[in-house]
Design a protein around this motif. Structure first.
Motif, PDB file in Angstrom:
ATOM      1  N   ASP A  29       3.509 -36.841  50.440  1.00  0.00           N
ATOM      2  CA  ASP A  29       4.202 -35.684  51.024  1.00  0.00           C
ATOM      3  C   ASP A  29       4.265 -35.815  52.543  1.00  0.00           C
ATOM      4  O   ASP A  29       5.252 -35.415  53.168  1.00  0.00           O
ATOM      5  N   TYR A  30       3.194 -36.357  53.125  1.00  0.00           N
ATOM      6  CA  TYR A  30       3.174 -36.566  54.584  1.00  0.00           C
ATOM      7  C   TYR A  30       4.283 -37.556  54.972  1.00  0.00           C
ATOM      8  O   TYR A  30       5.038 -37.333  55.911  1.00  0.00           O
ATOM      9  N   ILE A  31       4.382 -38.648  54.217  1.00  0.00           N
ATOM     10  CA  ILE A  31       5.406 -39.662  54.497  1.00  0.00           C
ATOM     11  C   ILE A  31       6.800 -39.063  54.316  1.00  0.00           C
ATOM     12  O   ILE A  31       7.704 -39.281  55.121  1.00  0.00           O
ATOM     13  N   PHE A  32       6.953 -38.253  53.272  1.00  0.00           N
ATOM     14  CA  PHE A  32       8.240 -37.589  53.026  1.00  0.00           C
ATOM     15  C   PHE A  32       8.592 -36.651  54.194  1.00  0.00           C
ATOM     16  O   PHE A  32       9.749 -36.599  54.644  1.00  0.00           O
ATOM     17  N   ALA A  33       7.585 -35.951  54.692  1.00  0.00           N
ATOM     18  CA  ALA A  33       7.814 -35.042  55.836  1.00  0.00           C
ATOM     19  C   ALA A  33       8.204 -35.853  57.081  1.00  0.00           C
ATOM     20  O   ALA A  33       9.069 -35.431  57.866  1.00  0.00           O
ATOM     21  N   ASP A  34       7.578 -37.018  57.263  1.00  0.00           N
ATOM     22  CA  ASP A  34       7.964 -37.880  58.381  1.00  0.00           C
ATOM     23  C   ASP A  34       9.411 -38.363  58.232  1.00  0.00           C
ATOM     24  O   ASP A  34      10.119 -38.545  59.211  1.00  0.00           O
ATOM     25  N   HIS A  35       9.836 -38.575  56.989  1.00  0.00           N
ATOM     26  CA  HIS A  35      11.237 -38.989  56.767  1.00  0.00           C
ATOM     27  C   HIS A  35      12.201 -37.895  57.218  1.00  0.00           C
ATOM     28  O   HIS A  35      13.270 -38.183  57.746  1.00  0.00           O
ATOM     29  N   PHE A  36      11.804 -36.645  56.993  1.00  0.00           N
ATOM     30  CA  PHE A  36      12.651 -35.539  57.465  1.00  0.00           C
ATOM     31  C   PHE A  36      12.773 -35.600  58.985  1.00  0.00           C
ATOM     32  O   PHE A  36      13.871 -35.444  59.552  1.00  0.00           O
ATOM     33  N   ARG A  37      11.658 -35.878  59.660  1.00  0.00           N
ATOM     34  CA  ARG A  37      11.704 -35.970  61.130  1.00  0.00           C
ATOM     35  C   ARG A  37      12.623 -37.113  61.555  1.00  0.00           C
ATOM     36  O   ARG A  37      13.343 -37.026  62.541  1.00  0.00           O
ATOM     37  N   GLN A  38      12.583 -38.206  60.803  1.00  0.00           N
ATOM     38  CA  GLN A  38      13.441 -39.347  61.145  1.00  0.00           C
ATOM     39  C   GLN A  38      14.917 -39.018  60.929  1.00  0.00           C
ATOM     40  O   GLN A  38      15.782 -39.520  61.638  1.00  0.00           O
ATOM     41  N   ARG A  39      15.188 -38.176  59.934  1.00  0.00           N
ATOM     42  CA  ARG A  39      16.584 -37.751  59.742  1.00  0.00           C
ATOM     43  C   ARG A  39      17.048 -36.921  60.930  1.00  0.00           C
ATOM     44  O   ARG A  39      18.188 -37.032  61.374  1.00  0.00           O
ATOM     45  N   MET A  40      16.128 -36.096  61.456  1.00  0.00           N
ATOM     46  CA  MET A  40      16.466 -35.302  62.652  1.00  0.00           C
ATOM     47  C   MET A  40      16.722 -36.236  63.833  1.00  0.00           C
ATOM     48  O   MET A  40      17.618 -36.006  64.646  1.00  0.00           O
ATOM     49  N   LEU A  41      15.925 -37.300  63.924  1.00  0.00           N
ATOM     50  CA  LEU A  41      16.145 -38.294  64.980  1.00  0.00           C
ATOM     51  C   LEU A  41      17.564 -38.861  64.894  1.00  0.00           C
ATOM     52  O   LEU A  41      18.272 -38.954  65.908  1.00  0.00           O
ATOM     53  N   CYS A  42      17.986 -39.221  63.679  1.00  0.00           N
ATOM     54  CA  CYS A  42      19.336 -39.773  63.486  1.00  0.00           C
ATOM     55  C   CYS A  42      20.391 -38.758  63.919  1.00  0.00           C
ATOM     56  O   CYS A  42      21.372 -39.115  64.591  1.00  0.00           O
ATOM     57  N   ASN A  43      20.206 -37.501  63.541  1.00  0.00           N
ATOM     58  CA  ASN A  43      21.180 -36.464  63.922  1.00  0.00           C
ATOM     59  C   ASN A  43      21.257 -36.319  65.434  1.00  0.00           C
ATOM     60  O   ASN A  43      22.345 -36.146  65.997  1.00  0.00           O
ATOM     61  N   ASP A  76       2.047 -47.108  58.157  1.00  0.00           N
ATOM     62  CA  ASP A  76       1.622 -46.388  56.933  1.00  0.00           C
ATOM     63  C   ASP A  76       2.242 -47.047  55.702  1.00  0.00           C
ATOM     64  O   ASP A  76       1.593 -47.204  54.667  1.00  0.00           O
ATOM     65  N   GLU A  77       3.509 -47.413  55.848  1.00  0.00           N
ATOM     66  CA  GLU A  77       4.201 -47.995  54.689  1.00  0.00           C
ATOM     67  C   GLU A  77       3.790 -49.448  54.472  1.00  0.00           C
ATOM     68  O   GLU A  77       3.474 -49.846  53.352  1.00  0.00           O
ATOM     69  N   GLU A  78       3.799 -50.230  55.546  1.00  0.00           N
ATOM     70  CA  GLU A  78       3.582 -51.670  55.359  1.00  0.00           C
ATOM     71  C   GLU A  78       2.123 -52.018  55.057  1.00  0.00           C
ATOM     72  O   GLU A  78       1.853 -52.977  54.344  1.00  0.00           O
ATOM     73  N   LEU A  79       1.187 -51.269  55.629  1.00  0.00           N
ATOM     74  CA  LEU A  79      -0.226 -51.610  55.423  1.00  0.00           C
ATOM     75  C   LEU A  79      -0.851 -50.843  54.264  1.00  0.00           C
ATOM     76  O   LEU A  79      -1.875 -51.246  53.739  1.00  0.00           O
TER      77      LEU A  79
END
Ligand SMILES: [Fe+2]
Ligand SMILES: [Fe+2]
Length: 189
Positions: A29-43, A76-79
């Motif tokens: 869920d933490y990683i998913f929440a970070d993905h939301f932040r990354q979508r905001m970055l793209c916007n 977080d993802e790679e390690l």
């Protein structure tokens, strides 16, 4: 106009605010929440491209996110997430190809992210190519997020064991220099 400003303020807020520390007990869920932040970055990157003027305050917010949290997420993802997922996945899940593609994208995005940081840090030195760079980074990142949200996280939810999740959450807490939330009220683990 006011609506646009409010929207932008909320996107910047999402960039600045890390997910709550208690969510480290549920690292997917933490990683998913970070993905939301990354979508905001793209916007926000797209918004900068569509404007003629560079917004220096916004540049600073984006730069802070890229320097502070973006790299941690890739680690977080790679390690943690990817190796555990590969260990737990069944052959028919065909996770090897997906994960190796995502790791290759991390490497190429890292080069773009470094260039992006330089462009944000010193806009006066940036040539005319910055719009192309911002657009490419946002487009690549969105595609990457779709694969992670639609394939990797759902598969991890199925295959990972409770102990895997606790271990991943602990590593993510260490990586951020925070104490793992051992006993959160109401938590089952
Ligand atoms: Fe991700
Ligand atoms: Fe990723």
């Amino acid at each position: 106009m006011e609506h646009m400003e409010e929207k932008r303020r909320l996107m910047v807020e999402a960039l600045e605010e890390r997910p709550p520390e208690a969510l480290l007990r549920e690292p997917l869920d933490y990683i998913f929440a970070d993905h939301f932040r990354q979508r905001m970055l793209c916007n926000l990157l797209d918004a900068m491209v569509s404007e003629d003027e560079r917004d220096l305050a916004l540049s600073r917010h984006i730069l802070a996110f890229l320097r502070r949290d973006f790299g941690l997420h890739v680690l977080d993802e790679e390690l943690d997430l990817f190796p555990v997922l590969l260990e737990r996945a069944l052959p028919e899940d065909r996770m090897e190809d997906v994960v190796s593609e995502l790791c290759a994208e991390h490497s190429s995005d890292k080069l773009d992210a470094d260039e992006l940081c330089r462009a944000l840090d010193a806009p006066e030195k940036q040539g005319r190519g910055w719009k192309g760079l911002f657009t490419r980074f946002a487009a690549n990142e969105r595609r990457h997020l779709i694969v992670e949200n639609a394939i990797v996280i759902p598969m991890a939810r199925i295959r990972l064991e409770p102990d895997d999740l606790t271990r991943i959450g602990r590593h993510m807490a260490e990586r951020r220099g925070i104490t793992f939330p051992e006993n959160v009220e109401g938590s089952a683990r």
